[in-house]
Design a protein around this motif. Structure first.
Motif, short mmCIF file in Angstrom:
data_model
loop_
_atom_site.label_atom_id
_atom_site.label_comp_id
_atom_site.label_asym_id
_atom_site.label_seq_id
_atom_site.Cartn_x
_atom_site.Cartn_y
_atom_site.Cartn_z
N ARG A 198 -25.45 -54.95 -24.15
CA ARG A 198 -25.78 -53.89 -25.10
C ARG A 198 -27.18 -53.36 -24.81
O ARG A 198 -28.04 -54.10 -24.35
CB ARG A 198 -25.74 -54.40 -26.55
CG ARG A 198 -24.38 -54.88 -27.02
CD ARG A 198 -24.49 -55.51 -28.39
NE ARG A 198 -23.24 -56.06 -28.86
CZ ARG A 198 -22.41 -55.43 -29.69
NH1 ARG A 198 -22.71 -54.23 -30.14
NH2 ARG A 198 -21.28 -56.01 -30.08
N LYS A 250 -18.14 -52.55 -22.66
CA LYS A 250 -16.95 -53.31 -23.05
C LYS A 250 -16.00 -53.54 -21.89
O LYS A 250 -14.92 -54.11 -22.07
CB LYS A 250 -16.23 -52.59 -24.20
CG LYS A 250 -17.00 -52.59 -25.51
CD LYS A 250 -16.14 -52.05 -26.64
CE LYS A 250 -16.87 -52.15 -27.97
NZ LYS A 250 -16.03 -51.69 -29.10
N GLN A 264 -22.74 -50.11 -25.50
CA GLN A 264 -22.18 -51.43 -25.19
C GLN A 264 -21.23 -51.31 -24.01
O GLN A 264 -20.40 -50.40 -23.96
CB GLN A 264 -21.44 -52.03 -26.38
CG GLN A 264 -20.88 -53.43 -26.08
CD GLN A 264 -20.16 -54.05 -27.26
OE1 GLN A 264 -20.01 -53.42 -28.31
NE2 GLN A 264 -19.69 -55.27 -27.10
N GLU A 287 -18.57 -60.59 -24.37
CA GLU A 287 -18.85 -59.42 -25.20
C GLU A 287 -19.37 -58.24 -24.39
O GLU A 287 -19.27 -57.10 -24.82
CB GLU A 287 -19.85 -59.78 -26.30
CG GLU A 287 -19.36 -60.82 -27.28
CD GLU A 287 -18.18 -60.33 -28.09
OE1 GLU A 287 -18.15 -59.13 -28.43
OE2 GLU A 287 -17.28 -61.15 -28.38
N GLU A 301 -26.58 -46.86 -29.74
CA GLU A 301 -26.34 -48.12 -29.02
C GLU A 301 -25.26 -47.91 -27.97
O GLU A 301 -24.23 -47.27 -28.22
CB GLU A 301 -25.89 -49.22 -29.98
CG GLU A 301 -25.68 -50.55 -29.26
CD GLU A 301 -25.01 -51.60 -30.12
OE1 GLU A 301 -25.64 -52.66 -30.35
OE2 GLU A 301 -23.87 -51.38 -30.56
N LEU A 342 -26.88 -54.07 -19.40
CA LEU A 342 -25.54 -53.49 -19.57
C LEU A 342 -24.54 -54.08 -18.58
O LEU A 342 -23.66 -53.38 -18.07
CB LEU A 342 -25.60 -51.96 -19.39
CG LEU A 342 -26.22 -51.19 -20.56
CD1 LEU A 342 -26.40 -49.72 -20.20
CD2 LEU A 342 -25.37 -51.34 -21.81
#
Length: 323
Positions: free
Chosen positions: A126, A73, A71, A123, A69, A114
């Motif tokens: 992802r 951030k 992510q 958040e 995965e 993304l």
């Protein structure tokens, strides 16, 4: 004649309706109250994680399906910057005579999933990446082999920050007047918490000279990855990079308020080289014609290629036949 009970019931209903209206108006006002959302925090960009923690052993002849995965951030790209991440995913670190492994859908990352953190998405985006492959036969005489797998993402990223600075053309003047800021206090601004990107502006220092304010902007790589050349984003990191192309951060924009600062070393449009993960920019704001003292945002935008990796070791075991 109206019954007293009817009158009482009507009175209670009216109180209830007025109360509901007041609560509705209060909720409406609360919903309309603007609130500042601070999303440009942290020092991460793309963060990779293996999703199959129990996947630690393979046998000769096994087929592999490994899920990773990603992510985002950090805060780049924003929705209006969609399509600019230019991300790629790579796998390596192992003997290709023993293992073959590749992303099922190819190396290009879909930055529609993304996007960076924003006021409406705190958040970040992802994206799951499936790697598929096969285990071949171990060399003769080898019963097991601890095989390292390195997954790397390469991509374009940006740092955007706006620390508040003090503009005072003559801080040592003998004239007595009320000032909204003091260069002595604003002159050494340490920035903490990150700006939603691995390259951070860690400090801004001010010094007033005759006719100018000098800004010293310190930057550093606070992330866990590597600063790479933007032109190397599409290059397999397992082939290595030329060290002369590493640790270069482009100065995309610097302004004080709405006034662009073009008098910088290195210049806007050029690169800062990070040494031991740190570098600095010196800029001059001419104060000719500025007669007042005020605070204003100093807008700083930096651009760079970045590489983030994770590593996992797998035990490859000889398939022992029976019978």
């Amino acid at each position: 004649m109206i019954n007293k009970r009817v009158i009482l019931a009507i009175f209670i209903i009216l109180i209830f309706l007025v109360s509901c209206k007041a609560q509705g108006q209060s909720a409406f006002r609360k919903g309309k109250t603007p609130q500042k959302v601070e999303f440009r925090t942290g020092i991460d960009a793309l963060v990779l994680n293996f999703l199959e923690q129990s996947f630690t052993r393979l046998y000769e002849g096994d087929e592999i399906r490994m899920l990773v995965e990603i992510q985002n951030k950090g805060t780049y790209p924003q929705p209006e910057e969609r399509g600019s991440l230019r991300g790629r995913i790579w796998v390596g670190g192992f003997d290709t005579n023993i293992l073959e492994l590749s992303p099922e859908d190819g190396p290009n990352l879909d930055d529609r999933t993304l996007e960076g953190k924003s006021p409406i998405n705190l958040e970040g985006g992802r994206s799951p990446i499936l790697f598929i492959g096969n285990v071949f036969t171990l060399p003769s005489g080898t019963t097991s082999y601890k095989l390292p797998i390195v997954i790397t993402a390469t991509y374009l990223y940006k740092t955007v920050t706006s620390p508040i600075v003090c503009v005072d053309p003559n801080p040592r003047s003998a004239n007595i007047r009320e000032k909204v800021c003091d260069i002595g206090k604003f002159g050494n601004i340490a920035l903490s918490g990150g700006q939603g990107a691995p390259i951070v502006v860690s400090r801004v220092e001010e010094e007033v000279t005759s006719g100018s304010i000098i800004f010293r902007i310190e930057i550093q790589n606070s992330g866990k990855g590597l600063v790479i050349n933007e032109n190397d984003i599409a290059r397999d990191p397992n082939a290595g990079y030329d060290w002369r192309d590493l640790n270069l951060v482009e100065i995309e924009e610097i302004s004080v308020g709405n006034q662009d600062i073009l008098d910088c070393k290195p210049s806007v449009g050029e690169f800062v080289r990070l040494i031991n993960n740190k570098g600095f920019i010196i800029c001059r704001l001419r104060t000719t014609g500025i007669n007042s003292v005020y605070t204003t945002p100093m807008n700083i935008k930096l651009r760079y290629g970045y590489s983030s990796s994770i590593r996992k070791e797998i035990d490859v075991v000889n398939d022992i036949g029976f019978g």
